[in-house]
Design a protein around this motif. Sequence first.
Motif, PDB file in Angstrom:
ATOM      1  N   PHE A  27       9.104   6.534  40.419  1.00  0.00           N
ATOM      2  CA  PHE A  27      10.160   6.479  39.419  1.00  0.00           C
ATOM      3  C   PHE A  27      11.484   6.914  40.026  1.00  0.00           C
ATOM      4  O   PHE A  27      11.535   7.808  40.853  1.00  0.00           O
ATOM      5  N   SER A  28      12.556   6.273  39.630  1.00  0.00           N
ATOM      6  CA  SER A  28      13.846   6.876  39.896  1.00  0.00           C
ATOM      7  C   SER A  28      14.743   6.702  38.673  1.00  0.00           C
ATOM      8  O   SER A  28      14.816   5.636  38.088  1.00  0.00           O
ATOM      9  N   LEU A  29      15.353   7.792  38.305  1.00  0.00           N
ATOM     10  CA  LEU A  29      16.219   7.766  37.123  1.00  0.00           C
ATOM     11  C   LEU A  29      17.349   6.773  37.331  1.00  0.00           C
ATOM     12  O   LEU A  29      17.783   6.091  36.399  1.00  0.00           O
TER      13      LEU A  29
ATOM     14  N   PRO B  60       5.192  19.115  32.624  1.00  0.00           N
ATOM     15  CA  PRO B  60       5.613  20.037  33.677  1.00  0.00           C
ATOM     16  C   PRO B  60       6.911  20.754  33.286  1.00  0.00           C
ATOM     17  O   PRO B  60       7.633  20.296  32.387  1.00  0.00           O
ATOM     18  N   GLY B  61       7.180  21.836  33.961  1.00  0.00           N
ATOM     19  CA  GLY B  61       8.389  22.601  33.690  1.00  0.00           C
ATOM     20  C   GLY B  61       9.648  21.846  34.097  1.00  0.00           C
ATOM     21  O   GLY B  61       9.575  20.788  34.722  1.00  0.00           O
ATOM     22  N   ARG B  62      10.772  22.409  33.726  1.00  0.00           N
ATOM     23  CA  ARG B  62      12.058  21.742  33.946  1.00  0.00           C
ATOM     24  C   ARG B  62      12.288  21.387  35.412  1.00  0.00           C
ATOM     25  O   ARG B  62      12.737  20.290  35.746  1.00  0.00           O
TER      26      ARG B  62
ATOM     27  N   PHE C 175      12.718  17.637  36.825  1.00  0.00           N
ATOM     28  CA  PHE C 175      13.934  17.175  37.488  1.00  0.00           C
ATOM     29  C   PHE C 175      13.612  16.562  38.851  1.00  0.00           C
ATOM     30  O   PHE C 175      14.209  15.571  39.247  1.00  0.00           O
ATOM     31  N   GLU C 176      12.643  17.163  39.549  1.00  0.00           N
ATOM     32  CA  GLU C 176      12.279  16.629  40.864  1.00  0.00           C
ATOM     33  C   GLU C 176      11.721  15.215  40.759  1.00  0.00           C
ATOM     34  O   GLU C 176      12.041  14.341  41.562  1.00  0.00           O
ATOM     35  N   VAL C 177      10.870  15.014  39.737  1.00  0.00           N
ATOM     36  CA  VAL C 177      10.238  13.699  39.573  1.00  0.00           C
ATOM     37  C   VAL C 177      11.281  12.610  39.289  1.00  0.00           C
ATOM     38  O   VAL C 177      11.058  11.428  39.525  1.00  0.00           O
ATOM     39  N   MET C 178      12.423  13.014  38.816  1.00  0.00           N
ATOM     40  CA  MET C 178      13.469  12.019  38.531  1.00  0.00           C
ATOM     41  C   MET C 178      14.097  11.439  39.790  1.00  0.00           C
ATOM     42  O   MET C 178      14.781  10.414  39.733  1.00  0.00           O
TER      43      MET C 178
ATOM     44  N   PRO D  72      19.417  19.875  40.787  1.00  0.00           N
ATOM     45  CA  PRO D  72      19.601  19.924  39.338  1.00  0.00           C
ATOM     46  C   PRO D  72      20.989  19.500  38.851  1.00  0.00           C
ATOM     47  O   PRO D  72      21.109  18.784  37.853  1.00  0.00           O
ATOM     48  N   GLU D  73      22.039  19.921  39.576  1.00  0.00           N
ATOM     49  CA  GLU D  73      23.402  19.556  39.113  1.00  0.00           C
ATOM     50  C   GLU D  73      23.557  18.047  39.084  1.00  0.00           C
ATOM     51  O   GLU D  73      24.201  17.484  38.197  1.00  0.00           O
ATOM     52  N   GLN D  74      22.927  17.415  40.086  1.00  0.00           N
ATOM     53  CA  GLN D  74      23.040  15.966  40.158  1.00  0.00           C
ATOM     54  C   GLN D  74      22.235  15.286  39.055  1.00  0.00           C
ATOM     55  O   GLN D  74      22.640  14.252  38.524  1.00  0.00           O
ATOM     56  N   VAL D  75      21.084  15.888  38.736  1.00  0.00           N
ATOM     57  CA  VAL D  75      20.272  15.355  37.642  1.00  0.00           C
ATOM     58  C   VAL D  75      21.076  15.415  36.345  1.00  0.00           C
ATOM     59  O   VAL D  75      21.153  14.442  35.596  1.00  0.00           O
ATOM     60  N   VAL D  76      21.696  16.565  36.120  1.00  0.00           N
ATOM     61  CA  VAL D  76      22.485  16.755  34.907  1.00  0.00           C
ATOM     62  C   VAL D  76      23.620  15.721  34.845  1.00  0.00           C
ATOM     63  O   VAL D  76      23.868  15.105  33.799  1.00  0.00           O
TER      64      VAL D  76
END
Length: 218
Positions: free
Chosen positions: A12-14, A170-172, A176-179, A184-188
């Motif tokens: 997967f990629s967001l 899974p936890g946050r 976020f890693e799976v995305m 994290p800043e980049q995920v946000v």
Amino acid sequence: MQTMAGSEDQKFSLQEVLDTFKLCLSENKEVYLEQYVAGWRGLVKFLNSLGSVFGFISKDAVSKIQILVSYMKGENASHYATVQSMVKYELDNNLVDVNKKGSHPESGCRTLLRLHRALRWLELFLDRLRTSTEDSKTSALCAEAYNESLAQHHPWMIRKAAGMAFLVLPGRQTFFEVMNVGPPEQVVAKLGEALPLISEVYQITEDLYAQHNLLDLP
Ligand SMILES: CCCCCCCCCCCCC/C=C/[C@@H](O)[C@H](COP(=O)(O)O)NC(=O)CCCCCCCCCCCCCCC
């Protein structure tokens, strides 16, 4: 047997999902079915990567995707280019069970409506993720988003099963890693980019369905 390329394919990629939702809208704001379905395929990949507990959810999503794809590839394919053309075609030709299930239990309109409602859940969930803090619980964010949206359309048994599945999310950090978009800043930031696109697609579909009285299709 699963090949190497096959498993790569499952990653997967967001970003990829974001791209498909970007491509969803035509210049005059019609929703391309092909991209809409591609967006869902990407999301299903994500769900599958979280484990088999979510199998009953991804199975349902996949079966709905397949119904739509079969129309998109069928003899009336030209009418299934956009959500707008699908709605017009199916309504004009009495291909939709409007009040209760009858001879068209799997119309494109009712099938897409299920995914559309799930898109609202996604919008709410991603927004909660985006504004969450390190100690936020994904299961709680997910349950809140679900209760505000999809749950209202689900019977007790499904709500119960969904609620149990949420507990093993899974936890946050892992989430976020799976995305696959980086720290994290980049995920946000990515979520901030994705949300307006998803919202727009959702709203256009919602307005179209409301206009044609299709929001309660059985
Ligand atoms: C990441 C956590 C994922 C949680 C997913 C939340 C949604 C929970 C939905 C529970 C659905 C249970 C399965 C059965 C559903 C059907 O009964 C029901 C009604 O259909 P029917 O009228 O044909 O009978 N179907 C539906 O409502 C459609 C559900 C489609 C769910 C798709 C969920 C895909 C989730 C993708 C997760 C992606 C997270 C992305 C993060 C970057």
